[in-house]
Enzyme design. Sequence first.
Site, short mmCIF file in Angstrom:
data_model
loop_
_atom_site.label_atom_id
_atom_site.label_comp_id
_atom_site.label_asym_id
_atom_site.label_seq_id
_atom_site.Cartn_x
_atom_site.Cartn_y
_atom_site.Cartn_z
N CYS A 75 -4.58 20.69 -63.62
CA CYS A 75 -4.46 19.14 -63.36
C CYS A 75 -2.62 18.73 -63.75
CB CYS A 75 -4.59 17.86 -64.49
SG CYS A 75 -4.12 16.39 -63.88
N GLY A 76 -2.10 18.63 -62.15
CA GLY A 76 -0.56 18.56 -61.61
C GLY A 76 -0.13 17.30 -62.53
N ASN A 77 -0.56 16.20 -62.98
CA ASN A 77 0.05 14.89 -63.55
C ASN A 77 0.09 15.20 -65.06
OD1 ASN A 77 1.00 13.84 -60.77
ND2 ASN A 77 -1.21 12.73 -60.33
N ASN A 163 -6.92 24.55 -58.87
CA ASN A 163 -7.77 23.94 -58.42
C ASN A 163 -8.64 23.66 -57.20
OD1 ASN A 163 -6.65 21.62 -58.44
ND2 ASN A 163 -7.12 20.55 -59.62
N HIS A 165 -9.06 21.90 -52.89
CA HIS A 165 -9.24 21.26 -52.54
C HIS A 165 -9.46 20.98 -51.17
CE1 HIS A 165 -5.96 18.53 -55.64
NE2 HIS A 165 -6.07 20.12 -56.25
N ASN A 196 -12.23 17.86 -54.29
CA ASN A 196 -11.11 17.18 -54.20
C ASN A 196 -10.96 17.05 -52.70
OD1 ASN A 196 -10.39 16.45 -57.92
ND2 ASN A 196 -10.07 18.97 -57.61
N GLU A 214 -10.93 12.22 -56.23
CA GLU A 214 -10.76 13.27 -57.07
C GLU A 214 -11.75 13.75 -57.68
OE1 GLU A 214 -8.58 13.78 -60.09
OE2 GLU A 214 -6.69 13.18 -59.61
N CYS A 223 -2.89 12.65 -57.44
CA CYS A 223 -3.09 13.66 -57.55
C CYS A 223 -2.73 14.91 -57.50
CB CYS A 223 -4.33 14.47 -56.87
SG CYS A 223 -5.15 15.54 -57.83
N GLY A 224 -1.98 15.43 -58.80
CA GLY A 224 -0.83 16.54 -58.93
C GLY A 224 -0.96 18.05 -57.88
N GLY A 226 -3.72 18.10 -55.61
CA GLY A 226 -3.91 17.18 -54.89
C GLY A 226 -2.78 17.18 -53.47
N1 LIG Z 1 -5.57 14.31 -60.86
C1 LIG Z 1 -5.62 16.54 -61.47
C2 LIG Z 1 -6.42 17.13 -60.53
C3 LIG Z 1 -8.04 17.24 -61.74
C4 LIG Z 1 -9.39 17.63 -61.51
C5 LIG Z 1 -9.98 17.27 -60.64
N2 LIG Z 1 -10.54 16.40 -60.81
C6 LIG Z 1 -10.76 18.74 -60.51
O1 LIG Z 1 -11.98 18.46 -60.47
O2 LIG Z 1 -10.37 19.64 -59.85
C7 LIG Z 1 -3.80 16.71 -61.03
O3 LIG Z 1 -3.12 15.60 -61.12
O4 LIG Z 1 -3.83 17.58 -60.20
#
Ligand SMILES: N[C@@H](CCC[C@H](N)C(=O)O)C(=O)O
Length: 284
Positions: A75-77, A163, A165, A196, A214, A223-224, A226
């Site tokens: 998770c980036g954020n 993760n 995308h 995502n 997400e 989303c970081g 993302g």
């Molecule tokens: N909001 C996040 C990513 C969180 C995880 C994502 N929903 C997943 O399941 O891969 C970010 O800021 O990167």
Amino acid sequence: MTRSIKFTKMHGAGNDYIYVDTTRYPIENPEKLSKKWSAPHTGIGSDGLVLIGRSDKADFSMRIFNADGSEAKMCGNASRCIGKYLYDYKLTSKTEITLDTLSGIKILKLHATGDKVDTVTVDMGIPSDEPVNYDGKGSKPMTEHPIEIDGIRYTGTTVSMGNPHLVIFVNDITKADLSSIGPKLENHPLFPDRINVEFAQVLEEGKIRMRVWERGSGVTQACGTGACATAVAAFLTGRAGRKSIIVMDGGTLTIEWDIATKHVFMTGEATKVFEGEMETDEEL
Ligand SMILES: N[C@@H](CCC[C@H](N)C(=O)O)C(=O)O
């Protein structure tokens, strides 16, 4: 037996999570807790739960759970918010921190004014093509390929930032109905681990508007990972150079894909919202 757990609510560009220091409050069942506390009416309300812990490989560790209780690898954020949490609460005096995540060790560079962190730069590592079931015959990963939903053809680029995308560039982002198309793309058979989904529109050179659905949390303000995937996809498809400003509903991130190291660097703010304490008599 009733137990009390202290937490801090933080957000990065509007992407809000509940942060718990597990060295003080061990959590046995984070999947259940994330679902319970993320609920807007009956819980605290958030996009998920983030656990900060010890690591034998890095300065600290991070685990991230979506609002539906599923665990993500990155998770980036949250990684930026953890940098602020650790420094502001004086759990470290370092301005460069290593963070152990399920997608490897990330390096956080903290930018502080006095004893408080304002912004953080995270070395997000090298993007890859993991999310696609590529059999060597169909569409190549990290390039654009078509996906059909309800008879409508979308062209998306899959990028893994630890993760998965799917980035879809459109001419007019205001027409993207995220709540309706998001879950269908998230659960498309092409993505057995779900995905995502980012809709993106190039506004001007180096500036991209992005909205996100997400995996496990639905529409979020930002989303970081993302934002990083969007910048990478924009570069790969000739829509942008190596540096992009990604404008999301809740804020803006600067993303740079470094040519020499191939690493993606994400810079943006991290904000504390409030602290609280929850009482629970459940086994969490
Ligand atoms: N909001 C996040 C990513 C969180 C995880 C994502 N929903 C997943 O399941 O891969 C970010 O800021 O990167």
